[in-house]
Design a protein around this motif. Structure first.
Motif, short mmCIF file in Angstrom:
data_model
loop_
_atom_site.label_atom_id
_atom_site.label_comp_id
_atom_site.label_asym_id
_atom_site.label_seq_id
_atom_site.Cartn_x
_atom_site.Cartn_y
_atom_site.Cartn_z
N GLU A 25 0.91 -1.20 0.02
CA GLU A 25 -0.04 0.04 0.00
C GLU A 25 0.76 1.29 0.09
OE1 GLU A 25 -2.68 -0.15 3.29
OE2 GLU A 25 -3.56 -2.10 2.68
N HIS A 26 0.59 2.24 -0.78
CA HIS A 26 1.44 3.37 -0.87
C HIS A 26 2.79 3.07 -1.28
CE1 HIS A 26 -2.40 5.29 1.00
NE2 HIS A 26 -2.13 4.54 1.97
N PRO A 27 3.08 2.59 -2.38
CA PRO A 27 4.24 2.14 -2.66
C PRO A 27 5.31 3.26 -2.62
CG PRO A 27 2.89 1.69 -4.64
CD PRO A 27 2.03 2.13 -3.40
N MET A 28 4.88 4.33 -3.49
CA MET A 28 5.85 5.54 -3.66
C MET A 28 6.47 5.85 -2.58
SD MET A 28 6.82 5.62 -6.87
CE MET A 28 6.92 3.76 -6.73
N LEU A 29 5.23 6.16 -1.58
CA LEU A 29 5.52 6.78 -0.27
C LEU A 29 6.61 5.93 0.39
CD1 LEU A 29 5.02 8.93 1.97
CD2 LEU A 29 3.20 7.37 2.91
N ARG A 83 16.64 -4.62 -2.40
CA ARG A 83 15.57 -5.28 -2.99
C ARG A 83 14.18 -4.92 -2.85
NH1 ARG A 83 14.06 -10.18 -5.48
NH2 ARG A 83 16.18 -10.52 -5.77
N MET A 84 13.94 -4.30 -1.48
CA MET A 84 12.85 -3.95 -1.23
C MET A 84 12.30 -2.56 -2.02
SD MET A 84 11.09 -3.07 2.66
CE MET A 84 12.47 -2.21 3.17
N ILE A 85 13.50 -1.84 -1.85
CA ILE A 85 13.21 -0.31 -2.50
C ILE A 85 13.17 -0.69 -4.18
CG2 ILE A 85 14.52 1.76 -3.58
CD1 ILE A 85 16.16 1.46 -0.89
N SER A 86 13.76 -1.62 -4.86
CA SER A 86 13.39 -2.08 -6.13
C SER A 86 11.98 -2.60 -6.41
CB SER A 86 14.32 -2.98 -6.55
OG SER A 86 14.23 -3.46 -7.85
N SER A 87 11.54 -3.53 -5.36
CA SER A 87 10.36 -4.07 -5.86
C SER A 87 9.03 -3.02 -5.45
CB SER A 87 10.03 -5.20 -4.49
OG SER A 87 11.00 -5.98 -4.51
N LEU A 88 9.49 -1.95 -4.54
CA LEU A 88 8.60 -0.77 -4.48
C LEU A 88 8.48 0.01 -5.71
CD1 LEU A 88 9.11 0.28 -0.70
CD2 LEU A 88 7.14 -0.98 -1.65
N ALA A 89 9.57 0.22 -6.36
CA ALA A 89 9.64 1.02 -7.56
C ALA A 89 8.98 0.28 -8.65
CB ALA A 89 11.04 1.33 -7.77
N THR A 90 9.45 -0.89 -8.98
CA THR A 90 8.86 -1.73 -9.97
C THR A 90 7.48 -2.45 -10.17
OG1 THR A 90 10.10 -3.70 -9.31
CG2 THR A 90 11.16 -2.13 -10.62
N GLY A 91 7.19 -2.73 -8.68
CA GLY A 91 5.94 -3.55 -8.62
C GLY A 91 5.89 -5.04 -8.40
N ASP A 92 7.36 -5.35 -8.75
CA ASP A 92 7.68 -6.67 -8.88
C ASP A 92 7.96 -7.07 -7.35
OD1 ASP A 92 8.26 -9.50 -9.48
OD2 ASP A 92 10.06 -8.78 -10.60
N HIS A 93 7.26 -8.11 -6.67
CA HIS A 93 7.47 -8.49 -5.23
C HIS A 93 7.79 -9.79 -5.41
CE1 HIS A 93 5.82 -4.58 -3.50
NE2 HIS A 93 5.14 -4.75 -4.55
N SER A 94 8.28 -10.55 -6.35
CA SER A 94 8.42 -11.78 -6.30
C SER A 94 9.91 -12.10 -6.05
CB SER A 94 8.17 -12.61 -7.91
OG SER A 94 8.77 -12.09 -8.66
#
Length: 311
Positions: A25-29, A83-94
């Motif tokens: 939720e609120h990934p950009m934030l 990795r967490m920052i990358s997932s939030l930026a790309t939306g890929d959480h796998s």
């Protein structure tokens, strides 16, 4: 029998990746917040390493340990936050099983080394305050390198065993974890096998990596407190308490959160609570360590001013 084996291996290979739900939720934030935190961790701990390395006045055992701790914190946060920052930026959480295993190994390996390192730092303070005349003789360069190297060497084999046991389990059910990195409790909750051996190894590691260093730290500070209270000088007592207070704060935060995650009885809400608590020892403590050790330390602040004035 062959049918059962086929089903076993079919189930075991049914899940080849996990999904880290994390903070969707609120990934950009969260992206902006964790990116700022990570850069601050790199800057703060990097400054501690540079200042304690370049200033000759800080070439003492206490600052050797502090430099080692700051370098370890940089590595520790780099296991999870990028990795967490990358997932939030790309939306890929796998995350693949192999990447999950690698992340968990380095997290446990560095976390175990930090537990031992905090114990070694308490031993250093014990020698400095309780045995000041023998301090520099005992805590020589060879001893310093041996203690810090030993923290990492002792952590390695147990974590290899732990990772081997966990990722030899079959994962055949749901593949989503309500977490932001691969930690032991959420990964084990997805395994479809008997977890008795795994839980036994987890508790054994908790005794070795959490309880044993904590007992050493507690014993050291009991003796340190007794010695300080018997000092005739008020200024001497204040200085002794000041040199120990930063370490006590870090130990309390790190061990308090780790014990709550790994030693408390598990309930249905444990995973959600563990996710919040894990933010404390993986993000908050590496972020606060430079502030705790520098803002309360006149020598480090003076060295930082000298470094900046030279620049």
């Amino acid at each position: 029998m062959n049918v059962e084996l086929d089903r076993h291996w079919e189930n075991q290979s049914a899940v080849n990746e996990f999904v880290l739900l994390g903070f969707r939720e609120h990934p950009m934030l969260f992206f902006a917040a964790f990116l700022a935190i990570y850069l601050t961790v790199l800057l703060g701990n990097g400054l501690v390493v540079i200042v304690t390395t370049r200033d000759p006045a800080l070439h003492t055992p206490m600052y050797f340990f502090l430099r080692s701790l700051s370098g370890l914190e940089v590595c520790y946060t780099s296991v999870t936050l990028p990795r967490m920052i990358s997932s939030l930026a790309t939306g890929d959480h796998s995350i693949s099983l192999e990447a999950c295993a690698s992340q968990m190994f380095f997290l446990l390996f560095l976390g175990g080394a930090e537990c031992f390192l905090l114990g070694a730092m308490s031993y250093d303070r014990y020698l400095a305050i309780c045995l000041p005349l023998r301090y520099m003789t005992i805590m020589n360069q060879r001893m310093l390198i041996g203690l810090v190297s030993g923290c990492f060497i002792l952590s390695l084999p147990m974590q290899l065993v732990q990772i081997g046991l966990i990722f030899s389990l079959p994962f055949c059910g749901p593949h989503e974890m309500d977490h932001f990195f691969c930690d032991i409790p959420p990964v084990l909750s997805l395994a479809c096998a008997d977890l008795y051996t795994n839980k036994l190894v987890v508790y054994m590691e908790n005794v070795i990596f959490v309880l044993a260093p904590f007992v050493l730290i507690l014993t050291s500070y009991v003796r340190i407190t007794k010695t300080i209270l018997h000092m005739p000088s008020v200024m001497g007592r204040r200085k002794a308490f000041s040199t120990c207070s930063s370490h006590v704060i870090v130990v309390s935060l790190f061990y308090g959160s780790a014990m709550l995650v790994y030693l408390r009885p598990k309930t249905t809400d444990s995973i959600k609570v563990d996710k919040l608590l894990s933010l404390l020892y993986t993000v908050a403590i590496p972020l606060c360590n430079p502030l705790i050790y520098t803002l309360r330390n006149k020598e480090v602040k003076a060295a930082l001013k000298r470094l900046l004035s030279n620049k």
